[in-house]
Design an enzyme around this catalytic site. Sequence first.
Site, PDB file in Angstrom:
ATOM      1  N   GLY A  74       0.845  -1.204   0.000  1.00  0.00           N
ATOM      2  CA  GLY A  74       0.000   0.000   0.000  1.00  0.00           C
ATOM      3  C   GLY A  74       0.875   1.246   0.000  1.00  0.00           C
ATOM      4  N   LYS A  86      -1.472  10.222  18.988  1.00  0.00           N
ATOM      5  CA  LYS A  86      -1.955   9.970  17.620  1.00  0.00           C
ATOM      6  C   LYS A  86      -3.330   9.303  17.661  1.00  0.00           C
ATOM      7  CE  LYS A  86      -0.524   7.611  13.338  1.00  0.00           C
ATOM      8  NZ  LYS A  86      -0.970   8.424  12.275  1.00  0.00           N
ATOM      9  N   GLU A  98     -10.408   0.922  10.102  1.00  0.00           N
ATOM     10  CA  GLU A  98      -9.601   0.576  11.284  1.00  0.00           C
ATOM     11  C   GLU A  98     -10.304   0.985  12.593  1.00  0.00           C
ATOM     12  OE1 GLU A  98      -5.062   0.618  10.186  1.00  0.00           O
ATOM     13  OE2 GLU A  98      -5.949   2.482   9.493  1.00  0.00           O
TER      14      GLU A  98
HETATM   15  O1  PAF Z   1      -5.879   8.486   9.264  1.00  0.00           O
HETATM   16  C1  PAF Z   1      -5.606   9.590   8.753  1.00  0.00           C
HETATM   17  O2  PAF Z   1      -6.076   9.974   7.696  1.00  0.00           O
HETATM   18  C2  PAF Z   1      -4.584  10.472   9.457  1.00  0.00           C
HETATM   19  O3  PAF Z   1      -3.978   9.704  10.463  1.00  0.00           O
HETATM   20  C3  PAF Z   1      -5.137  11.779  10.009  1.00  0.00           C
HETATM   21  C4  PAF Z   1      -4.336  12.240  11.160  1.00  0.00           C
HETATM   22  C5  PAF Z   1      -6.576  11.665  10.416  1.00  0.00           C
HETATM   23  C6  PAF Z   1      -4.954  12.897   9.015  1.00  0.00           C
HETATM   24  O4  PAF Z   1      -5.548  12.674   7.794  1.00  0.00           O
END
Ligand code: PAF
Length: 317
Positions: free
Chosen positions: A9, A199, A281
């Site tokens: 990917g 995160k 996810e």
């Molecule tokens: O999953 C995503 O797209 C990214 O981790 C985030 C931080 C939401 C920014 O697009």
Amino acid sequence: MNIVIVGQGAMGLLWYHHIQQLVTNNDNEIQLHLLPSKSLASSQSQQQYAQYTFTDRNNRQYQSKINYAKPQNIQAADIVMLCLKSYKVATALNEIAAHLNTKRNNNALIVLAHNGMGTLTELPQSIINKHNIYALLTTHGCLRTAPLTITHTGAGTTDIGLLSGISDLTEQQALSQLLNIALPTVTYHQKIKQKQWLKLAVNCVINPLTAINNIDNGQVNNVEYAATTVFLLKEIVAVANAEAVNLEQVDLEKKVQEVSEATAKNCSSMRCDVLAGRKTEIDYINGYIHRLGIKHGIATPENTKLWQAVKKLEVNS
Ligand code: PAF
């Protein structure tokens, strides 16, 4: 140094390309291979897809041959980097576990590069006992536009740290320096869990809100989502504290705002998954908060609601 990247990917090819450049620039010490998913497992499809295309941020295009991994390359691997969706990690590792290098006191290092948390607990104890497992978090923007074709859309930074096992400074430095030369900046953290939670908190807000409301990341800062954002983050702070991770509500609110502004025009990974009819996810994002809430007896109504709403979108797509 033998490196195997698992997954073709956007993230898998981003790292493959940058490590491959080191090899091209005469680093003969590195042997790099790509282990693709089942869709490219046959030698026939590997012949058909013998090359990848990479477009850099200055619109320069590179085409290069892919060295597909054979069982002997997995056996020889010093580093196995899994650039997969979180729900694919355990299955992929189970499939290669029997081949992984556990000889010569030189067990392969495993690097997990995915959104969300909770994959470690799904891995068999035999893997956890034998291999050091690292988490890699990155903010690079990268888009897959066709099979084996990616564009590096935004420069970012990468954090790496040990999730499980015992490693010394030499191993930590060797791993992070190698990745840092390939695609800077990579920073090693002794407390990677803190970074993972930060995160995770951002993903718990931006990903479901953009997917459910079909909006760009920047719109998450709109006033209509302000209350939900505050509730989601409050639950995350409480659950994190129960997990001995100290997070501050104000820091998280600021971080969500920053990321949403910095990626304002982007389609989040979860929204892209929903729009493309793919699995998301969410089980490793808001679903992870929901499960930890149950474990610690902490109510997480807002995270649970968004987890269920995205599960519904997956079924209906
Ligand atoms: O999953 C995503 O797209 C990214 O981790 C985030 C931080 C939401 C920014 O697009």
